[in-house]
Design a protein around this motif. Sequence first.
Motif, PDB file in Angstrom:
ATOM      1  N   ASP A 161      -2.298   4.503  -8.541  1.00  0.00           N
ATOM      2  CA  ASP A 161      -2.623   3.076  -8.408  1.00  0.00           C
ATOM      3  C   ASP A 161      -2.898   2.674  -6.968  1.00  0.00           C
ATOM      4  OD1 ASP A 161      -2.976   0.463  -9.518  1.00  0.00           O
ATOM      5  OD2 ASP A 161      -1.003  -0.091  -8.762  1.00  0.00           O
ATOM      6  N   GLY A 162      -2.433   3.450  -6.025  1.00  0.00           N
ATOM      7  CA  GLY A 162      -2.661   3.147  -4.615  1.00  0.00           C
ATOM      8  C   GLY A 162      -1.678   2.163  -4.031  1.00  0.00           C
ATOM      9  N   ARG A 163      -0.653   1.759  -4.799  1.00  0.00           N
ATOM     10  CA  ARG A 163       0.328   0.790  -4.316  1.00  0.00           C
ATOM     11  C   ARG A 163       1.664   1.032  -5.000  1.00  0.00           C
ATOM     12  NH1 ARG A 163      -1.565  -4.778  -7.421  1.00  0.00           N
ATOM     13  NH2 ARG A 163      -1.750  -3.843  -9.494  1.00  0.00           N
ATOM     14  N   VAL A 164       2.734   0.609  -4.349  1.00  0.00           N
ATOM     15  CA  VAL A 164       4.087   0.763  -4.877  1.00  0.00           C
ATOM     16  C   VAL A 164       4.843  -0.543  -4.650  1.00  0.00           C
ATOM     17  CG1 VAL A 164       4.192   3.261  -4.535  1.00  0.00           C
ATOM     18  CG2 VAL A 164       4.870   1.730  -2.679  1.00  0.00           C
ATOM     19  N   THR A 179       0.834  -1.201   0.000  1.00  0.00           N
ATOM     20  CA  THR A 179       0.000   0.000   0.000  1.00  0.00           C
ATOM     21  C   THR A 179       0.865   1.247   0.000  1.00  0.00           C
ATOM     22  OG1 THR A 179      -1.725  -1.175   1.224  1.00  0.00           O
ATOM     23  CG2 THR A 179      -1.825   1.229   1.228  1.00  0.00           C
ATOM     24  N   CYS A 180       0.533   2.190  -0.854  1.00  0.00           N
ATOM     25  CA  CYS A 180       1.279   3.443  -0.943  1.00  0.00           C
ATOM     26  C   CYS A 180       1.114   4.232   0.362  1.00  0.00           C
ATOM     27  CB  CYS A 180       0.784   4.276  -2.122  1.00  0.00           C
ATOM     28  SG  CYS A 180       1.579   5.897  -2.269  1.00  0.00           S
ATOM     29  N   ALA A 181       2.240   4.535   1.006  1.00  0.00           N
ATOM     30  CA  ALA A 181       2.183   5.265   2.273  1.00  0.00           C
ATOM     31  C   ALA A 181       1.813   6.733   2.077  1.00  0.00           C
ATOM     32  CB  ALA A 181       3.531   5.154   2.987  1.00  0.00           C
ATOM     33  N   THR A 182       2.056   7.263   0.883  1.00  0.00           N
ATOM     34  CA  THR A 182       1.774   8.686   0.652  1.00  0.00           C
ATOM     35  C   THR A 182       0.277   8.968   0.597  1.00  0.00           C
ATOM     36  OG1 THR A 182       3.844   8.901  -0.585  1.00  0.00           O
ATOM     37  CG2 THR A 182       2.191  10.628  -0.912  1.00  0.00           C
ATOM     38  N   CYS A 183      -0.476   8.105  -0.115  1.00  0.00           N
ATOM     39  CA  CYS A 183      -1.916   8.342  -0.273  1.00  0.00           C
ATOM     40  C   CYS A 183      -2.770   7.317   0.466  1.00  0.00           C
ATOM     41  CB  CYS A 183      -2.298   8.341  -1.748  1.00  0.00           C
ATOM     42  SG  CYS A 183      -2.075   6.732  -2.557  1.00  0.00           S
ATOM     43  N   SER A 184      -2.122   6.392   1.210  1.00  0.00           N
ATOM     44  CA  SER A 184      -2.821   5.331   1.959  1.00  0.00           C
ATOM     45  C   SER A 184      -3.724   4.492   1.055  1.00  0.00           C
ATOM     46  CB  SER A 184      -3.650   5.945   3.096  1.00  0.00           C
ATOM     47  OG  SER A 184      -2.821   6.673   3.989  1.00  0.00           O
ATOM     48  N   GLY A 185      -3.310   4.343  -0.195  1.00  0.00           N
ATOM     49  CA  GLY A 185      -4.057   3.504  -1.122  1.00  0.00           C
ATOM     50  C   GLY A 185      -5.170   4.210  -1.866  1.00  0.00           C
ATOM     51  N   GLU A 186      -5.430   5.478  -1.575  1.00  0.00           N
ATOM     52  CA  GLU A 186      -6.535   6.202  -2.219  1.00  0.00           C
ATOM     53  C   GLU A 186      -6.227   6.566  -3.663  1.00  0.00           C
ATOM     54  OE1 GLU A 186      -9.491   6.697  -0.949  1.00  0.00           O
ATOM     55  OE2 GLU A 186      -8.922   5.688   0.897  1.00  0.00           O
ATOM     56  N   GLY A 204      -3.663  -5.285  -3.558  1.00  0.00           N
ATOM     57  CA  GLY A 204      -4.488  -5.012  -4.714  1.00  0.00           C
ATOM     58  C   GLY A 204      -4.535  -3.548  -5.101  1.00  0.00           C
ATOM     59  N   PRO A 205      -4.998  -3.237  -6.322  1.00  0.00           N
ATOM     60  CA  PRO A 205      -5.176  -1.840  -6.738  1.00  0.00           C
ATOM     61  C   PRO A 205      -6.076  -1.105  -5.760  1.00  0.00           C
ATOM     62  CG  PRO A 205      -5.439  -3.320  -8.606  1.00  0.00           C
ATOM     63  CD  PRO A 205      -5.379  -4.186  -7.384  1.00  0.00           C
ATOM     64  N   GLY A 206      -5.784   0.178  -5.568  1.00  0.00           N
ATOM     65  CA  GLY A 206      -6.573   0.977  -4.636  1.00  0.00           C
ATOM     66  C   GLY A 206      -6.334   0.607  -3.190  1.00  0.00           C
ATOM     67  N   GLY A 207      -5.199  -0.065  -2.923  1.00  0.00           N
ATOM     68  CA  GLY A 207      -4.927  -0.485  -1.555  1.00  0.00           C
ATOM     69  C   GLY A 207      -5.788  -1.652  -1.125  1.00  0.00           C
TER      70      GLY A 207
END
Length: 381
Positions: free
Chosen positions: A209-212, A145-152, A241-244
């Motif tokens: 994408d909500g993930r890295v 999960t992307c820490a910058t946008c928390s998956g949003e 998954g996509p979108g966290g």
Amino acid sequence: MATDYYAVLGVRRDAGPDEIKKAFRRLARELHPDVNPDPKTQERFKEINAAYEVLSDPQKKQVYDLGGDPLSANGGGAGAGGPGGFGAGFGNFSDIMDAFFGQQSQRGPRSRTRRGQDAMIRLEIELDEAAFGTTKDIQVDTAVTCATCSGEGAAPGTAAQTCDMCRGRGEVSQVTRSFLGQVMTSRPCPQCQGFGTVVPTPCPECAGDGRVRSRRTLTVKIPAGVDNGTRIQLAGEGEVGPGGGPAGDLYVEIRELPHAVFQRRGDDLHCTVTLPMTAAALGTKCPLETLDGLEEVDIRPGTQSGQSVPLHQRGVTHLRGGGRGDLIVHVEVQTPSKLDPDQEELLRRFAKLRGEERPSGHFQPGQQGLFSRLKDAFNGR
């Protein structure tokens, strides 16, 4: 006299949308002209089509329930005939397809959040680790999960917005005319790709994408008894998954490295020891380094090349159930290829003394001492 649309579909006046749709589908399957070409049936099919057009539309249904004319109120009517005389009642084409083919179209926006994919890595282990089990640290490159946008998927300080093309429905509709009359078709919104929302300012870290991708270290417990191809499942340690969305599973596939001494067959281990013919004839104690430490293999007198000696419970632990396999020691008797004159003479004398052949390990009087001298001779004493 106004047509009682509720009676046409056979439902109560307080019937909900699902009940109305279910009644229409049931009747449509029975009365469709392709199924029942009788002219009276075709007229009946037109009636249920017109009734469903009114009762499935909240605005028309409200006008009808208040005693008004729902068709004139909406600027059209079921009597607006197209080819075949079925009229505009085919306005919701997907419902007709559902009734005829038993399929239900998916409506509404699709979620940006979806489950991630499973992942698999291969792990190499030694034979003793497979036999007794172990714990390993592994490096895994997966999506997190992307820490910058928390998956949003939206940049910090921004958020997804309702799509102005489909108004959040995730699909757009188009009315066309065909031999069936007016036909309404739906397709995913090209602007939001069916999500119902758009992200004006994507997250710069994950590009929306909500993930890295990230490298993680995981500790894996390897149970005793695993073999080549055994897969260990780590739930929720796969791709996010996509979108966290929730992560898939991670599978660790075992690859057992070859051993310098032992060959594995199931849970049994096999090895070969080479003995001089004198040791095989007289018997001996052969030291062998097993998985459990140094042990002595009892070689009985008269052992022949190709025979085996089992060491019970010295193999691999059974993966399911208790106990272990066996260690099978195969004996290979080595015959000397070159003899010096003294050795050759001793062997000739021994062969002469033996006379009639007897089972291995049994000697006539006088042979035992000669054979001991043979043994010393071949051992360089």
